[in-house]
Design a protein around this motif. Structure first.
Motif: not given
Length: 248
Positions: A127-130, A138-143, A185-191
């Motif tokens: 749940v954290s980039w660390a 924190p990490v925020q997932i986008y799908v 800035k916490a975003g991580l997603g797939i495109l």
């Protein structure tokens, strides 16, 4: 009184002429459907056809895989472009490739992940980039929404049967997904690779970027044109043009 009599006479005359013949119904172009994640690349093909040949012989509609297949069965759609296996016995032809890019906000220092890293992040185990690399943030997932064929392909390659975290934020279109990651800035997603913009940054997966040539990149999709039976007319002509266009 004169006006009333004249009016009735006019109505009688119209009635004697009978009902007006309705104009003929124009032949509307058929619909071709595409799943949301593939809309950018299929739209680019339609625009290339317009530039080279002329007005496409169909209208393009964007809809989820299940809805598109249902409309094919009902005869409301002539063809569906998707990154999925067609039902048994259907017409299907491979028409191109797409890659799924894993993207972050440009301010994110991360440059790449293993498949195991992505499994932990997208499942919510990390749940954290660390937890994988980088800062203690924190990490925020986008799908995409569940049922999207790109999301299904990503999950099959990455998740080993684990569900996407329920804390993920969902988007309907690639353009919306790119905008969400660009703002977070916490975003991580797939495109889809064809939807990448300068507002997000793709990262390496298993040492490769989506734009790298060869077969090292793990998220490579086959785009299939499918229908219960082989399309005819202008839609069939478009498929023939498309296969020649993509081979050039």
């Amino acid at each position: 009184m004169r006006l009333a009599i004249l009016g009735l006479g006019g109505l009688a005359l119209l009635g004697a002429c009978g009902p007006a013949t309705p104009p003929p119904t124009p032949n509307l172009p058929p619909w071709v459907a595409v799943t949301p994640g593939l809309e950018p690349i299929v739209r680019s093909w339609v625009e290339a056809y317009r530039d080279q040949v002329g007005l496409p012989p169909f209208d393009l509609a964007v809809m989820p895989l299940e809805a598109g297949q249902d409309k094919l069965r009902r005869g409301q759609v002539a063809l569906l472009f998707a990154a999925a296996e067609p039902p048994e016995g259907w017409f299907a032809t491979s028409v191109g490739k797409e890659r799924i890019a894993v993207v972050v906000n440009p301010d994110n220092p991360g440059r790449g992940f293993s498949l195991r890293d992505l499994e932990r992040l997208f499942s919510g185990e990390a749940v954290s980039w660390a937890d994988v690399q980088g800062r203690e943030t924190p990490v925020q997932i986008y799908v995409p929404f569940a049922g999207d064929d790109l999301r299904a392909a990503f999950a099959e390659e990455t998740m080993r049967g684990r569900p996407i975290t329920p804390n993920a934020r969902l988007f309907l279109t690639p353009a919306k997904g790119a905008a969400l990651v660009a703002e977070d800035k916490a975003g991580l997603g797939i495109l889809p690779q064809s939807a990448l913009t300068g507002d997000v940054r793709s990262v390496r997966v298993a040492g490769a970027l989506p734009e790298d040539s060869g077969g090292a990149y793990p998220y490579q999709l086959e785009i299939v044109g499918m229908a219960p039976s082989e399309p005819t007319g202008g839609v069939r002509d478009f498929l023939g043009w498309l296969q020649a266009y993509l081979q050039d």
